[in-house]
Design an enzyme around this catalytic site. Sequence first.
Site, PDB file in Angstrom:
ATOM      1  N   GLU A 117     -23.250   5.435 -23.205  1.00 42.59           N
ATOM      2  CA  GLU A 117     -23.121   6.320 -24.370  1.00 42.59           C
ATOM      3  C   GLU A 117     -24.454   6.508 -25.089  1.00 42.59           C
ATOM      4  O   GLU A 117     -24.486   6.860 -26.267  1.00 42.59           O
ATOM      5  CB  GLU A 117     -22.058   5.763 -25.326  1.00 42.59           C
ATOM      6  CG  GLU A 117     -20.657   5.762 -24.728  1.00 42.59           C
ATOM      7  CD  GLU A 117     -19.553   5.815 -25.779  1.00 42.59           C
ATOM      8  OE1 GLU A 117     -19.835   6.141 -26.949  1.00 42.59           O
ATOM      9  OE2 GLU A 117     -18.408   5.529 -25.419  1.00 42.59           O
TER      10      GLU A 117
ATOM     11  N   HIS B 287       0.847  -1.192   0.000  1.00 41.01           N
ATOM     12  CA  HIS B 287       0.000   0.000   0.000  1.00 41.01           C
ATOM     13  C   HIS B 287       0.887   1.247   0.000  1.00 41.01           C
ATOM     14  O   HIS B 287       2.080   1.183   0.332  1.00 41.01           O
ATOM     15  CB  HIS B 287      -0.926  -0.012   1.211  1.00 41.01           C
ATOM     16  CG  HIS B 287      -2.020  -1.031   1.093  1.00 41.01           C
ATOM     17  ND1 HIS B 287      -3.072  -1.123   1.978  1.00 41.01           N
ATOM     18  CD2 HIS B 287      -2.236  -2.011   0.169  1.00 41.01           C
ATOM     19  CE1 HIS B 287      -3.875  -2.108   1.606  1.00 41.01           C
ATOM     20  NE2 HIS B 287      -3.389  -2.664   0.525  1.00 41.01           N
TER      21      HIS B 287
ATOM     22  N   ARG C 272     -13.274   5.983 -22.674  1.00 39.19           N
ATOM     23  CA  ARG C 272     -13.503   4.536 -22.806  1.00 39.19           C
ATOM     24  C   ARG C 272     -12.332   3.758 -22.232  1.00 39.19           C
ATOM     25  O   ARG C 272     -12.520   2.745 -21.548  1.00 39.19           O
ATOM     26  CB  ARG C 272     -13.675   4.170 -24.281  1.00 39.19           C
ATOM     27  CG  ARG C 272     -15.003   4.601 -24.858  1.00 39.19           C
ATOM     28  CD  ARG C 272     -15.039   4.255 -26.325  1.00 39.19           C
ATOM     29  NE  ARG C 272     -16.283   4.689 -26.944  1.00 39.19           N
ATOM     30  CZ  ARG C 272     -16.496   4.668 -28.258  1.00 39.19           C
ATOM     31  NH1 ARG C 272     -15.544   4.244 -29.080  1.00 39.19           N
ATOM     32  NH2 ARG C 272     -17.647   5.067 -28.751  1.00 39.19           N
TER      33      ARG C 272
ATOM     34  N   GLY D 139     -28.481   5.411 -26.504  1.00 36.06           N
ATOM     35  CA  GLY D 139     -29.118   6.672 -26.843  1.00 36.06           C
ATOM     36  C   GLY D 139     -30.121   7.122 -25.813  1.00 36.06           C
ATOM     37  O   GLY D 139     -30.137   6.639 -24.670  1.00 36.06           O
TER      38      GLY D 139
ATOM     39  N   CYS E  14      -5.909   1.532   5.891  1.00 39.24           N
ATOM     40  CA  CYS E  14      -6.680   0.340   6.255  1.00 39.24           C
ATOM     41  C   CYS E  14      -6.260  -0.139   7.647  1.00 39.24           C
ATOM     42  O   CYS E  14      -5.102  -0.004   8.038  1.00 39.24           O
ATOM     43  CB  CYS E  14      -6.467  -0.767   5.229  1.00 39.24           C
ATOM     44  SG  CYS E  14      -4.775  -1.380   5.166  1.00 39.24           S
TER      45      CYS E  14
ATOM     46  N   ARG F 134      -9.937   3.729 -29.226  1.00 40.08           N
ATOM     47  CA  ARG F 134      -8.990   3.709 -30.347  1.00 40.08           C
ATOM     48  C   ARG F 134      -8.152   4.990 -30.391  1.00 40.08           C
ATOM     49  O   ARG F 134      -8.631   6.069 -30.039  1.00 40.08           O
ATOM     50  CB  ARG F 134      -9.763   3.574 -31.672  1.00 40.08           C
ATOM     51  CG  ARG F 134     -10.594   2.311 -31.746  1.00 40.08           C
ATOM     52  CD  ARG F 134     -11.274   2.131 -33.087  1.00 40.08           C
ATOM     53  NE  ARG F 134     -12.270   3.146 -33.410  1.00 40.08           N
ATOM     54  CZ  ARG F 134     -13.527   3.159 -32.965  1.00 40.08           C
ATOM     55  NH1 ARG F 134     -13.942   2.220 -32.133  1.00 40.08           N
ATOM     56  NH2 ARG F 134     -14.360   4.119 -33.329  1.00 40.08           N
TER      57      ARG F 134
ATOM     58  N   LEU G 233     -17.376   0.650 -30.096  1.00 42.99           N
ATOM     59  CA  LEU G 233     -17.213   1.045 -28.681  1.00 42.99           C
ATOM     60  C   LEU G 233     -15.816   0.743 -28.133  1.00 42.99           C
ATOM     61  O   LEU G 233     -15.617   0.750 -26.914  1.00 42.99           O
ATOM     62  CB  LEU G 233     -18.287   0.407 -27.777  1.00 42.99           C
ATOM     63  CG  LEU G 233     -19.747   0.724 -28.128  1.00 42.99           C
ATOM     64  CD1 LEU G 233     -20.684   0.077 -27.100  1.00 42.99           C
ATOM     65  CD2 LEU G 233     -20.003   2.228 -28.167  1.00 42.99           C
TER      66      LEU G 233
ATOM     67  N   GLU H 158       1.119   3.771   1.966  1.00 47.32           N
ATOM     68  CA  GLU H 158       1.730   4.130   3.252  1.00 47.32           C
ATOM     69  C   GLU H 158       2.999   3.308   3.481  1.00 47.32           C
ATOM     70  O   GLU H 158       4.014   3.829   3.933  1.00 47.32           O
ATOM     71  CB  GLU H 158       0.753   3.858   4.412  1.00 47.32           C
ATOM     72  CG  GLU H 158      -0.554   4.630   4.349  1.00 47.32           C
ATOM     73  CD  GLU H 158      -1.643   3.896   3.592  1.00 47.32           C
ATOM     74  OE1 GLU H 158      -1.348   3.250   2.561  1.00 47.32           O
ATOM     75  OE2 GLU H 158      -2.807   3.964   4.022  1.00 47.32           O
TER      76      GLU H 158
ATOM     77  N   ALA I 282     -23.176  13.613 -26.952  1.00 46.63           N
ATOM     78  CA  ALA I 282     -22.841  14.787 -27.759  1.00 46.63           C
ATOM     79  C   ALA I 282     -24.159  15.423 -28.176  1.00 46.63           C
ATOM     80  O   ALA I 282     -25.036  14.729 -28.714  1.00 46.63           O
ATOM     81  CB  ALA I 282     -22.039  14.368 -28.979  1.00 46.63           C
TER      82      ALA I 282
HETATM   83  N1  LIG Z   1     -25.248  12.130 -29.848  1.00 44.68           N
HETATM   84  C1  LIG Z   1     -25.035  11.123 -29.061  1.00 44.68           C
HETATM   85  O1  LIG Z   1     -24.229  11.217 -28.120  1.00 44.68           O
HETATM   86  C2  LIG Z   1     -25.739   9.815 -29.300  1.00 44.68           C
HETATM   87  C3  LIG Z   1     -25.369   8.692 -28.560  1.00 44.68           C
HETATM   88  C4  LIG Z   1     -26.050   7.498 -28.768  1.00 44.68           C
HETATM   89  C5  LIG Z   1     -27.085   7.444 -29.673  1.00 44.68           C
HETATM   90  N2  LIG Z   1     -27.426   8.547 -30.385  1.00 44.68           N
HETATM   91  C6  LIG Z   1     -28.541   8.492 -31.350  1.00 44.68           C
HETATM   92  O2  LIG Z   1     -29.698   8.098 -30.627  1.00 44.68           O
HETATM   93  C7  LIG Z   1     -30.553   7.379 -31.510  1.00 44.68           C
HETATM   94  C8  LIG Z   1     -30.910   6.015 -30.909  1.00 44.68           C
HETATM   95  O3  LIG Z   1     -31.548   6.216 -29.682  1.00 44.68           O
HETATM   96  P1  LIG Z   1     -32.731   5.284 -29.164  1.00 44.68           P
HETATM   97  O4  LIG Z   1     -33.344   5.983 -28.006  1.00 44.68           O
HETATM   98  O5  LIG Z   1     -33.581   4.924 -30.329  1.00 44.68           O
HETATM   99  O6  LIG Z   1     -31.977   3.956 -28.765  1.00 44.68           O
HETATM  100  P2  LIG Z   1     -31.196   3.465 -27.491  1.00 44.68           P
HETATM  101  O7  LIG Z   1     -31.529   4.251 -26.286  1.00 44.68           O
HETATM  102  O8  LIG Z   1     -29.771   3.282 -27.863  1.00 44.68           O
HETATM  103  O9  LIG Z   1     -31.812   2.017 -27.357  1.00 44.68           O
HETATM  104  C9  LIG Z   1     -33.132   1.875 -26.933  1.00 44.68           C
HETATM  105  C10 LIG Z   1     -33.394   0.409 -26.605  1.00 44.68           C
HETATM  106  O10 LIG Z   1     -32.714   0.060 -25.431  1.00 44.68           O
HETATM  107  C11 LIG Z   1     -33.314  -1.120 -24.913  1.00 44.68           C
HETATM  108  N3  LIG Z   1     -33.441  -1.096 -23.481  1.00 44.68           N
HETATM  109  C12 LIG Z   1     -32.835  -1.948 -22.612  1.00 44.68           C
HETATM  110  N4  LIG Z   1     -33.200  -1.689 -21.369  1.00 44.68           N
HETATM  111  C13 LIG Z   1     -34.081  -0.675 -21.420  1.00 44.68           C
HETATM  112  C14 LIG Z   1     -34.814   0.024 -20.433  1.00 44.68           C
HETATM  113  N5  LIG Z   1     -34.732  -0.278 -19.146  1.00 44.68           N
HETATM  114  N6  LIG Z   1     -35.615   1.037 -20.832  1.00 44.68           N
HETATM  115  C15 LIG Z   1     -35.682   1.372 -22.134  1.00 44.68           C
HETATM  116  N7  LIG Z   1     -35.024   0.748 -23.109  1.00 44.68           N
HETATM  117  C16 LIG Z   1     -34.217  -0.276 -22.755  1.00 44.68           C
HETATM  118  C17 LIG Z   1     -34.680  -1.229 -25.581  1.00 44.68           C
HETATM  119  O11 LIG Z   1     -34.580  -2.286 -26.512  1.00 44.68           O
HETATM  120  P3  LIG Z   1     -35.478  -3.630 -26.357  1.00 44.68           P
HETATM  121  O12 LIG Z   1     -36.845  -3.230 -26.695  1.00 44.68           O
HETATM  122  O13 LIG Z   1     -34.845  -4.600 -27.272  1.00 44.68           O
HETATM  123  O14 LIG Z   1     -35.348  -4.022 -24.909  1.00 44.68           O
HETATM  124  C18 LIG Z   1     -34.818   0.081 -26.316  1.00 44.68           C
HETATM  125  O15 LIG Z   1     -35.572  -0.015 -27.495  1.00 44.68           O
HETATM  126  C19 LIG Z   1     -29.796   7.219 -32.811  1.00 44.68           C
HETATM  127  O16 LIG Z   1     -30.224   8.226 -33.698  1.00 44.68           O
HETATM  128  C20 LIG Z   1     -28.379   7.427 -32.405  1.00 44.68           C
HETATM  129  O17 LIG Z   1     -27.603   7.877 -33.493  1.00 44.68           O
HETATM  130  C21 LIG Z   1     -26.776   9.722 -30.231  1.00 44.68           C
END
Ligand SMILES: NC(=O)c1ccc[n+]([C@@H]2O[C@H](COP(=O)([O-])OP(=O)(O)OC[C@H]3O[C@@H](n4cnc5c(N)ncnc54)[C@H](OP(=O)(O)O)[C@@H]3O)[C@@H](O)[C@H]2O)c1
Length: 336
Positions: free
Chosen positions: A265, A57, A193, A267, A82, A216, A213, A59, A163
């Site tokens: 990340e 540790h 990441r 959506g 500890c 890189r 993901l 220390e 973003a």
């Molecule tokens: N700008 C950014 O930083 C960024 C980042 C990521 C994505 N995006 C954009 O966001 C869009 C996609 O977003 P999205 O909302 O359609 O998809 P998402 O949030 O990536 O995925 C939604 C899916 O997650 C699953 N899921 C698992 N556990 C869940 C829970 N507890 N509650 C809700 N859903 C759950 C569901 O699929 P099941 O029905 O199969 O369970 C749901 O349909 C795209 O246009 C992408 O390009 C942008």
Amino acid sequence: MSSSISPADIVQLERALELAERGRGSTAPNPIVGCVMVDSDGSVVGEGWHERAGGPHAERVALDVAGVKATGATAYVSLEPCAHQGRTPPCTQALIDAGVSRVVIGALDVDPRTASLGVAALREAGLVVQVAEGGIAQRARRQNEGFRRWVRDGRPFVVYKAAVTLDGRVAAAGGDARWVSGEESRRRVHELRAACDAVAVGIGTVRRENPLLTARGVDAVVQPRRLAFGKGPLPEGSELELRTGPIQEELAVLAAEGVQTLLLEGGPTLAGAFLRSGLIDKLLLFVAPKLIGGDDAPSLFGGPGAPTMADAIETQACDVEVLGSDVLLTSYLAEV
Ligand SMILES: NC(=O)c1ccc[n+]([C@@H]2O[C@H](COP(=O)([O-])OP(=O)(O)OC[C@H]3O[C@@H](n4cnc5c(N)ncnc54)[C@H](OP(=O)(O)O)[C@@H]3O)[C@@H](O)[C@H]2O)c1
């Protein structure tokens, strides 16, 4: 007495925090810890940090450097020493045996089984013990935020990074999100990441973008685990792990497998579910100088929002950083 450490103490604690960082990435499942030994003249007589699990540790390392000069010294430790026998002997006893007279601690241990035992053991042996407060204490806690959440709550510390355009959209109306932010921001994402144990997206994002993901273009000692939440199926050739269970259960399983930090990340649908479950600890928002306009493009969080301003989730004041033409806003929703 826990408070009133001096500005000189804060300088030494900052050094202990700096030393702790040298172990980042190689101490899991242990936290990172740094230690500085200072004699009664104010001279540094020993420094150390925890390098790897199973190794000495911080220390112990600093005491070995200080040798006899540890007698009567003050030990500055970023995390409470500890008091229990683990893979190595208790640090409290090593400090006591070396004749250290005072110990200044950045952050208390968060493990309910061992928290404050170090302080108690040192005080019982007659050492003066002070625990930092304010900004330096917060920095010491945040330094091990992943470890702290994991130990205390049995789930990973969740960082939601997204973003967004100036009008808060994560994609264009047609769903296209490549790229919202600029090159410097995207490089930072790869660093993030590399620094976490797992990265996750929802299956909606997988269907739209089929992301790798991976970390890189940066130094990644190990690649994070790469997860997709949803029922699937994953696209042909995707190397992501499908997580089909409820979020809380999946997080508990991941924690049991050693995942301390999770970079979410998006959506927005998945992020909204995490938010409503109180599972986002920190938000990293890369805001790009773009406008989508209209109300048909996806915003940061999907699903139902707070019905009134009184229901809005208050986050901590944002830290602001400029990355190329983007602004990175960092805000905590919960601290450990
Ligand atoms: N700008 C950014 O930083 C960024 C980042 C990521 C994505 N995006 C954009 O966001 C869009 C996609 O977003 P999205 O909302 O359609 O998809 P998402 O949030 O990536 O995925 C939604 C899916 O997650 C699953 N899921 C698992 N556990 C869940 C829970 N507890 N509650 C809700 N859903 C759950 C569901 O699929 P099941 O029905 O199969 O369970 C749901 O349909 C795209 O246009 C992408 O390009 C942008």
